[in-house]
Design an enzyme around this catalytic site. Structure first.
Site, short mmCIF file in Angstrom:
data_model
loop_
_atom_site.label_atom_id
_atom_site.label_comp_id
_atom_site.label_asym_id
_atom_site.label_seq_id
_atom_site.Cartn_x
_atom_site.Cartn_y
_atom_site.Cartn_z
N LYS A 138 11.09 -21.05 -2.15
CA LYS A 138 11.73 -19.73 -2.12
C LYS A 138 13.23 -19.86 -2.36
O LYS A 138 13.81 -19.13 -3.19
CB LYS A 138 11.46 -19.07 -0.77
N HIS A 150 1.83 5.85 4.82
CA HIS A 150 2.26 5.22 3.56
C HIS A 150 1.30 4.10 3.20
O HIS A 150 0.83 3.35 4.07
CB HIS A 150 3.67 4.66 3.70
N CYS A 198 0.63 1.12 -0.23
CA CYS A 198 1.21 0.61 -1.47
C CYS A 198 0.42 -0.55 -2.03
O CYS A 198 -0.29 -1.25 -1.31
CB CYS A 198 2.67 0.18 -1.25
N GLU A 228 2.31 4.04 -3.64
CA GLU A 228 2.82 3.35 -4.82
C GLU A 228 2.28 4.01 -6.08
O GLU A 228 1.09 4.27 -6.18
CB GLU A 228 2.41 1.88 -4.77
N HIS A 275 9.85 -3.14 -6.18
CA HIS A 275 9.60 -4.57 -6.28
C HIS A 275 10.19 -5.17 -7.54
O HIS A 275 9.90 -6.31 -7.89
CB HIS A 275 8.09 -4.86 -6.20
#
Length: 772
Positions: free
Chosen positions: A27, A656, A658, A680, A709
């Protein structure tokens, strides 16, 4: 083959391993490359060292055959897209100019081009990049990555098996490319794709591969006769190749079902099957199919998706039964270990007794090796391991941590009325509109705002004792003040406090609920360089005190506009945790729902008029087989309603979701009885809005107009165009304007610009409405 010779042949392997490194070195290297702090060569060097470290760890644990090709800079499905040359037209120039930057452009997008759509990998929290295909797609083979990594492992003196996404699963995961008719079926490209796989297999054989694993998890889902026929044809053709390695076709996450006899008859040398609880039916199905005479069976008896120690005696019993069903039985985890943290021994803050109940990736490899040894050499060679395992299992079963009588009695007393609002939606919405007085096409965000470096530093300083609690809380207050001020200036209608105090949308709550266990180093990849630390459900769940009320009410004190109370829903609290395997999920969900219900009630009592209970995992946790879905949806929707149904009619409940396929759960979304749902939609071009309309969804909805994203900033006109598309499916009086998801991972400059454009788009489209 006799039992004795079959037993002697047993070996150990795994399908894949965590990619990030002990300290999330991958990462850090990738994000360093994106920011220009390190070169591409430095990134490649870090990646190569991480691969070597992984293979050495596996070999030192005693794994006989290590996987290669499972390592990825972002996503293994995207790697497959590169391998077969299916680069979308809009990304070809970037890929040609610089393959690495082009790869990341497909994953993240640029200011000029949108990324590939992203969605969940089956019923996990891992996200993959969806291939975009059409009738004009031309496939070309590029096995560079796969060959390079195989050679790296072979150079270490290891027995290595490349792992590829299988051709059938790759096509079944794909979607029609932009501009291609929506009814185009990517599976029709199978005959065009198979020669490319044949070329890749030949390249791997030339590089030294004896075996290649082809993952076909899509075949554990309900498949049509035509799809099963295509799978049979694919492996008939690949099996008939002369210049190829031996083929191991792998499935996981559920039983193979109707596809099992298809693959059992195919001219391939081996099958890998999941034999954990979720796929236990594979054992009977395999026997009914006549076993795998002449083939290798890789038995996934160690759960690759959860973190509890294996019941070694039970697994050995399963393995013993399997010995009579194949010429060779090898031992593995049930799927790639990508889905669990790396090493439980790094957890210094977990009580020693509880730590012995846990098995992360490194511990699971030892379990696989132990089982292979017991199978090959007899249980007498693992007597000590079996005794220790029995003691660990007994310790967990008898622990008071797992059984709180007050929690269980409250859950048992729940009635149907407890999970229903006091008035129907049509009456509630009138009360809410009168109370909130929002404009048409109201604007809001999903919840979180950027987690700045200063916030992370403050959190680290608090943990390290460099600042006290008072100093940390002053930093949180300052952040909330800035977030509220920005939203007011930008013109948003329903505000959020930004969640600066939260490390993660599940972990934050888990750390305040009894029955949960948090880790310090239990990182698991969600997508790209986004890693999460799923908490562990070890016991019965309750809420000792309010968790969010203080910061929500503080934010509300700064503005006259409504501020949403933000909670994570019960299904997502389960889905993004490592759940108990000693009681039904429905029971655990009800316990979590009751704890959250208390929080919702306290928020309302403190003056919060809008409460959002996020359930992004509702679709992701949907069972892979249709027959198993009704029971799941019954308890999942009940848990949400139990969380939210105690509020007044004029309190507006949002939820929500997504990055998932929603068509399968539209009716369940209705059953949630939320007043507003945000979803989304930006990458999928408002597809979900059309799905809601097709199912006559009667409530308010906010299909996202800003893809969070990707680092690109959508223009006001781009957002307005998406909003106009949404209006074709959802009437203006029921349409909200919002991003796809929370803004935690974005930077402030792009967030400011994107939200300002979002508000401008809402104003522009409002002005176009007939009654404006």
């Amino acid at each position: 083959m006799t039992t004795e010779s079959a037993t002697a042949a047993a070996r150990s392997t795994v399908y894949g391993y965590p990619r990030q490194g002990q300290g999330r070195e991958l990462k850090k290297a990738i994000e360093g490359y994106w920011k220009g702090r390190i070169t591409a060569d430095a990134l490649h060097t870090t990646a190569a060292e991480l691969r070597r470290t992984n293979w050495r760890q596996l070999a030192e644990a005693g794994i006989d055959e290590v996987p290669t090709g499972d390592f990825s800079y972002y996503d293994h499905v995207l790697d497959t897209t590169v391998m077969v040359g299916a680069v979308p037209a809009r990304h070809r120039e970037a890929v040609a100019a610089d393959p690495l930057d082009g790869y990341f452009a497909m994953a993240r997008g640029t200011q000029e081009v949108a990324p590939l759509e992203m969605t969940k990998w089956f019923d996990t929290n891992y996200h993959y990049l969806v291939p975009e295909l059409g009738p004009d797609t031309v496939f070309t083979a590029d096995a560079t990555k796969q060959v390079t990594e195989l050679k790296e492992a072979l150079a270490l003196g290891l027995t290595a098996r490349p792992v590829l996404v299988g051709p059938v699963t790759y096509l079944l995961l794909a979607k029609p490319a932009p501009g291609v008719p929506a009814d185009f079926q990517p599976l029709t490209l199978l005959d065009r794709l198979l020669p490319v796989y044949a070329e890749v297999l030949a390249d791997l054989r030339a590089a030294g591969a004896e075996w290649v694993q082809l993952d076909e998890p899509a075949l554990v889902q309900d498949r049509t006769p035509a799809e099963l026929s295509a799978a049979g044809r694919a492996y008939r053709d690949l099996g008939a190749l002369t210049d190829r390695p031996k083929l191991l076709v792998a499935s996981y996450f559920d039983r193979l079902g109707e596809a099992l006899p298809v693959l059992a008859k195919a001219p391939v040398e081996g099958l890998a099957l999941d034999f954990t609880e979720a796929a236990a039916a594979n054992l009977d199905d395999l026997a009914a199919a006549g076993g795998l005479p002449g083939k290798r069976l890789v038995a996934g008896v160690v759960n690759g998706r959860n973190i509890w120690v294996n019941d070694l005696a039970k697994s050995l019993s399963t393995l013993g039964t399997l010995l009579g069903l194949a010429d060779r039985v090898d031992v593995s985890a049930s799927c790639s270990l990508l889905h669990v943290p790396l090493d439980a021994t790094a957890e210094r803050d977990i009580e020693a007794q509880i730590l012995r109940w846990l098995a992360f990736a490194r511990q699971k490899t030892h379990e696989v090796v132990t089982l292979a040894k017991g199978l090959a050499q007899g249980t007498g060679t693992i007597t000590a391991e079996l005794a220790a395992n029995r003691a660990d299992l007994a310790s967990r079963a008898g622990s008071p941590i797992t059984d709180d009588p007050s929690v269980r009695s409250r859950a048992a007393a729940v009635t149907e009325a407890d999970s229903r609002r006091s008035q129907p939606y049509a009456e509630r919405t009138a009360a809410q509109r009168a109370h909130l007085r929002l404009p048409i096409l109201p604007t809001t965000t999903i919840g979180s705002f950027p987690q700045t470096g200063e916030l992370r530093t403050a959190r680290a300083d608090l943990r390290a004792g460099r600042i006290d609690t008072a100093g940390y809380e002053e930093r949180i207050k300052t952040e909330i003040q800035e977030v509220i001020a920005f939203q007011e200036k930008a013109g948003l209608d329903v505000l959020v406090h930004g969640e600066p105090e939260r490390n993660d949308m599940v972990q934050y709550f888990a750390e305040q609920l009894t029955g949960y266990l948090a880790t310090q180093h239990g990182w698991v990849q969600s997508y790209g360089t986004r890693y999460v630390r799923p908490p562990i459900l070890v016991g019965d769940i309750s809420r000792p005190e309010p968790m969010t009320v203080r910061w929500t009410t503080y934010a509300q004190s700064l503005t006259d506009r409504p501020v949403k109370g933000m909670l994570t829903g019960p299904v997502t609290m389960l889905a993004w945790s490592f759940v108990r395997d000693d009681q039904p999920l429905a029971d655990t969900a009800r316990q979590v729902a009751l704890a959250l219900r208390d929080e919702v009630g306290d928020l309302e009592a403190a003056g919060t008029s809008v409460v959002q209970v996020d359930e992004p995992a509702l679709r992701e946790t949907l069972p892979l087989r249709a027959a198993d879905r009704p029971a799941y949806l019954d308890w999942a929707t009940e848990a949400f309603r139990l969380t939210t149904s105690g509020v007044r009619p004029d309190t507006q409940v949002h939820t929500h979701m997504c990055y998932a396929e929603f068509d399968d759960i539209i009716r369940a979304i209705d059953d949630l009885d939320a007043d507003v749902i945000s979803l989304e939609a930006a990458r999928s071009h408002m597809q979900v809005a059309r799905e809601l309309a097709a199912h006559d969804y009667p409530r308010e909805a906010g299909p996202g107009v800003y893809d969070i994203h990707s680092p690109r900033v959508p223009s006001a006109e781009e957002a307005a165009d998406l909003l106009r598309t949404g209006l074709k499916a959802i009437p203006a009086e029921r349409l909200w304007v919002n991003p796809d998801c929370g803004l935690k991972t974005r930077g402030w400059p792009e967030t400011r610009a994107s939200l300002e454009n979002l508000v401008a788009a809402a104003h522009a489209v409002r002005g176009e409405l007939p009654d404006a």
